[in-house]
Design a protein around this motif. Structure first.
Motif, mmCIF file in Angstrom:
data_model
loop_
_atom_site.group_PDB
_atom_site.id
_atom_site.type_symbol
_atom_site.label_atom_id
_atom_site.label_comp_id
_atom_site.label_asym_id
_atom_site.label_seq_id
_atom_site.Cartn_x
_atom_site.Cartn_y
_atom_site.Cartn_z
ATOM 1 N N LYS A 33 76.637 55.365 45.940
ATOM 2 C CA LYS A 33 76.785 53.929 46.218
ATOM 3 C C LYS A 33 75.461 53.247 46.559
ATOM 4 C CE LYS A 33 78.606 54.389 50.942
ATOM 5 N NZ LYS A 33 79.778 54.124 51.788
ATOM 6 N N ASP A 34 74.582 53.919 47.266
ATOM 7 C CA ASP A 34 73.286 53.299 47.585
ATOM 8 C C ASP A 34 72.394 53.201 46.344
ATOM 9 O OD1 ASP A 34 73.997 52.939 50.214
ATOM 10 O OD2 ASP A 34 73.171 54.863 50.860
ATOM 11 N N ILE A 35 72.467 54.231 45.501
ATOM 12 C CA ILE A 35 71.699 54.213 44.248
ATOM 13 C C ILE A 35 72.175 53.061 43.365
ATOM 14 C CG2 ILE A 35 71.224 55.498 42.104
ATOM 15 C CD1 ILE A 35 71.552 58.088 43.806
ATOM 16 N N GLN A 36 73.502 52.878 43.298
ATOM 17 C CA GLN A 36 74.069 51.794 42.478
ATOM 18 C C GLN A 36 73.529 50.434 42.910
ATOM 19 O OE1 GLN A 36 78.275 52.458 43.130
ATOM 20 N NE2 GLN A 36 78.524 53.498 41.172
ATOM 21 N N LEU A 37 73.562 50.183 44.208
ATOM 22 C CA LEU A 37 73.140 48.878 44.710
ATOM 23 C C LEU A 37 71.636 48.660 44.564
ATOM 24 C CD1 LEU A 37 75.360 48.648 47.903
ATOM 25 C CD2 LEU A 37 75.638 47.360 45.792
ATOM 26 N N GLY A 38 70.909 49.743 44.318
ATOM 27 C CA GLY A 38 69.455 49.631 44.188
ATOM 28 C C GLY A 38 68.971 49.419 42.768
ATOM 29 N N ILE A 39 69.890 49.409 41.786
ATOM 30 C CA ILE A 39 69.412 49.250 40.408
ATOM 31 C C ILE A 39 68.942 47.809 40.165
ATOM 32 C CG2 ILE A 39 70.868 51.126 39.523
ATOM 33 C CD1 ILE A 39 72.619 49.046 38.195
ATOM 34 N N ASP A 40 68.074 47.665 39.203
ATOM 35 C CA ASP A 40 67.431 46.373 38.949
ATOM 36 C C ASP A 40 68.307 45.507 38.044
ATOM 37 O OD1 ASP A 40 65.613 44.322 38.725
ATOM 38 O OD2 ASP A 40 64.439 45.314 37.167
ATOM 39 N N HIS A 41 69.330 44.912 38.646
ATOM 40 C CA HIS A 41 70.261 44.031 37.918
ATOM 41 C C HIS A 41 70.435 42.757 38.739
ATOM 42 C CE1 HIS A 41 73.869 42.441 36.028
ATOM 43 N NE2 HIS A 41 73.814 43.372 35.098
ATOM 44 N N ILE A 42 70.474 41.631 38.078
ATOM 45 C CA ILE A 42 70.548 40.337 38.774
ATOM 46 C C ILE A 42 71.738 40.251 39.735
ATOM 47 C CG2 ILE A 42 71.818 39.243 36.850
ATOM 48 C CD1 ILE A 42 70.302 36.630 37.568
ATOM 49 N N GLY A 89 87.505 49.808 31.524
ATOM 50 C CA GLY A 89 86.408 50.751 31.775
ATOM 51 C C GLY A 89 85.614 50.374 33.003
ATOM 52 N N ASP A 90 86.318 49.872 34.023
ATOM 53 C CA ASP A 90 85.604 49.325 35.179
ATOM 54 C C ASP A 90 86.289 49.738 36.481
ATOM 55 O OD1 ASP A 90 83.593 47.924 36.423
ATOM 56 O OD2 ASP A 90 84.209 45.953 35.704
ATOM 57 N N THR A 91 85.662 49.334 37.572
ATOM 58 C CA THR A 91 86.189 49.563 38.921
ATOM 59 C C THR A 91 85.833 48.311 39.727
ATOM 60 O OG1 THR A 91 84.094 50.450 39.727
ATOM 61 C CG2 THR A 91 85.620 52.035 38.734
ATOM 62 N N CYS A 92 86.236 48.295 40.991
ATOM 63 C CA CYS A 92 85.867 47.126 41.813
ATOM 64 C C CYS A 92 84.679 47.419 42.721
ATOM 65 C CB CYS A 92 87.072 46.624 42.608
ATOM 66 S SG CYS A 92 87.616 47.705 43.941
ATOM 67 N N THR A 93 83.966 48.512 42.456
ATOM 68 C CA THR A 93 82.862 48.880 43.360
ATOM 69 C C THR A 93 81.509 48.986 42.665
ATOM 70 O OG1 THR A 93 83.409 51.214 43.036
ATOM 71 C CG2 THR A 93 84.299 50.145 45.014
ATOM 72 N N PHE A 94 81.387 48.470 41.456
ATOM 73 C CA PHE A 94 80.064 48.537 40.821
ATOM 74 C C PHE A 94 79.557 47.126 40.529
ATOM 75 C CE2 PHE A 94 77.310 49.584 37.006
ATOM 76 C CZ PHE A 94 76.247 50.020 37.772
ATOM 77 N N PHE A 95 79.574 46.680 39.295
ATOM 78 C CA PHE A 95 79.063 45.341 38.999
ATOM 79 C C PHE A 95 79.818 44.263 39.790
ATOM 80 C CE2 PHE A 95 77.369 46.866 34.694
ATOM 81 C CZ PHE A 95 76.045 46.796 35.109
ATOM 82 N N PHE A 96 81.125 44.484 40.016
ATOM 83 C CA PHE A 96 81.861 43.440 40.732
ATOM 84 C C PHE A 96 81.351 43.258 42.156
ATOM 85 C CE2 PHE A 96 85.317 41.501 43.163
ATOM 86 C CZ PHE A 96 85.362 40.297 42.466
#
Length: 346
Positions: A33-42, A89-96
Motif C-alpha cells: 500500500k505504501d509503494i502504491q501511493l508513492g508511484i508517480d501518478h497525478i 479489473g479494479d478495486t477501491c484501494t488503488f487508483f480510486f
C-alpha cells in the motif's frame, strides 16, 4: 506476476502467491500500500492532510466479510455523499484512492467497497455467481452507511466506472427513489464487439458455464492495453496487485453479457439525474450505447460528455491534462447538484 521495479524477493513472493482467496490478497495489499501511493501518478498528488480516512471490514447478511473505505473532510460537514462502484479489473484501494482524496478535498464524503470476490472482500477472486446478488450486496452495504445519522440528511450520488456503471444502473433500477443522481464513467451498458468472442463461442461458453462455472476459460483481448492510453500509466496498473488480471471465469463472463443485454433493453427506465462520461476511442465498453442511454433515459436532468480520442480508463489512463479536466467536470456537476438539493430542502 510481472516483476515490478524496486520490489525485493520477499515482496515478489507475495505477488506470486495464488490470490484466489482473500488472505493472500490482503497480505499483498498490506505489503504494497505504501509503494502504491508513492508511484508517480497525478491521482496520488492530492494532499490528504485535511481528510479523515477509515478502512473497515463488515460481515454482511450472507456471512461475507466486505471491505469498505471512507474519505471525509475533517473540518466541515460534507456537501454530499458519493458512493463508488468499481470496475471489473479494479478495486477501491488503488487508483480510486487518488480520486476519492480529490473529491473529499473538495468537500464530499466518499465511500467505496470491494464487491465479494474482488479486492479485499471475501470470495473467490473475480467470480460473480450472480450479478443481481452482487448488486444486492452493494445496496445492503451502502444502505447501512446512508442510515448513519451523520450522513442521513446528505444528498447521495452513485459513481460507477465501467462495470461499476452497470452496478450503479442496476442499483437505481432496484432503488428508483433512493439516489439524487449518478455519475457514469465509461459505463458497461454494452461490451464492445472487439472484446466479445464470436457468437458460436459465446453459445458454447454459456453451456459450459453451467458445468464449470469457476473455470478461467474465456478468451479476451488485453483490457489493460485497450483501456490505458498513456503508456507510463498503463505500466503503473501492475501496482494494483490485487486486481483480477486472469481470463474471466465462465460464470462471470456470462453474467456480464446477460447484464449488458438487460441494461440495453431498459435504458428508458433510468429516471435519476445523470452525468455520463465516455471516451470516443473506447474499445472496451461501447460509447455508442452511452449516447443511447443519454437519448433514451427518462431523466429530465441528464448530461453527456464525450472526450475526443480518449480511451476506456478516462480518469486513470489519459494525459494529466485530460484527467484534470475530467475530474473538474465531475466536481462541477456534483457542486451544482449538491447545491440544488440543499436549496430545495432548506
Amino acid at each position: 506476476m510481472k516483476r515490478l521495479p524496486g520490489v525485493d524477493n520477499e515482496l515478489q513472493k507475495k505477488l506470486d502467491a495464488k490470490m484466489d482467496e482473500v488472505p493472500a490478497r490482503r497480505q499483498a495489499r498490506e505489503a504494497f500500500k505504501d509503494i502504491q501511493l508513492g508511484i508517480d501518478h497525478i491521482l496520488f498528488k492530492t494532499p490528504c492532510d485535511g481528510l479523515e480516512m477509515k478502512e473497515s471490514y463488515e460481515v454482511n447478511s450472507k456471512g461475507i466479510e466486505i471491505f469498505w473505505k471512507s474519505w471525509l473532510p475533517k473540518e466541515s460537514k460534507p456537501k454530499a455523499a458519493v458512493f463508488f462502484c468499481h470496475g471489473y479489473g479494479d478495486t477501491c484501494t488503488f487508483f480510486f484512492e487518488g480520486i476519492a482524496r480529490k473529491l473529499a478535498s473538495c468537500g464530499y464524503g466518499v465511500f467505496a467497497m470491494d464487491y465479494p470476490g474482488f479486492g479485499l472482500s471475501e470470495g473467490l477472486h473475480g467470480y460473480i455467481t450472480s450479478f443481481d446478488q452482487l448488486v444486492d450486496d452493494v445496496i445492503e452495504q451502502y444502505s447501512k452507511i446512508k442510515e448513519n445519522p451523520e450522513f442521513k440528511s446528505l444528498p447521495c450520488f452513485l459513481f460507477g466506472e465501467s462495470m461499476g456503471g452497470a452496478v450503479a444502473l442496476k442499483t437505481h433500477f432496484k432503488q428508483p427513489k433512493a439516489w439524487n443522481g449518478a455519475i457514469l464513467c465509461a459505463p458497461m451498458c454494452k461490451i464492445s464487439e472487439k472484446m466479445v468472442p464470436p457468437k458460436l463461442v459465446v453459445k458454447m461458453l454459456i453451456a459450459m458455464s453451467n458445468v464449470l462455472p469457476k473455470n478461467k476459460m474465456v478468451p479476451t483481448n488485453d483490457i489493460g492495453d485497450a483501456a490505458f492510453k498513456d503508456p507510463k500509466k498503463r505500466e503503473q496498473t501492475h501496482y494494483n496487485v490485487i486486481s483480477y488480471k486472469d481470463k474471466p471465469r465462465l460464470r462471470t463472463a456470462v453474467e456480464l453479457l446477460k447484464t449488458t443485454e438487460e441494461i440495453e433493453q431498459k435504458l428508458e427506465e433510468v429516471t435519476l439525474p445523470l452525468f455520463i462520461l465516455h471516451g470516443e476511442a473506447d474499445t472496451v465498453t461501447d460509447p455508442s450505447v452511452s449516447k443511447a442511454l443519454y437519448e433514451k433515459a427518462s431523466s429530465s436532468d441528464k448530461k453527456l460528455e464525450l472526450y475526443k480520442d480518449a480511451q476506456h480508463a478516462l480518469i486513470e489512463g489519459e494525459s494529466d491534462e485530460t484527467i484534470t479536466q475530467i475530474l473538474g467536470d465531475i466536481i462541477s456537476w456534483l457542486d451544482e447538484h449538491s447545491l440544488k438539493h440543499n436549496i430545495e430542502t432548506s
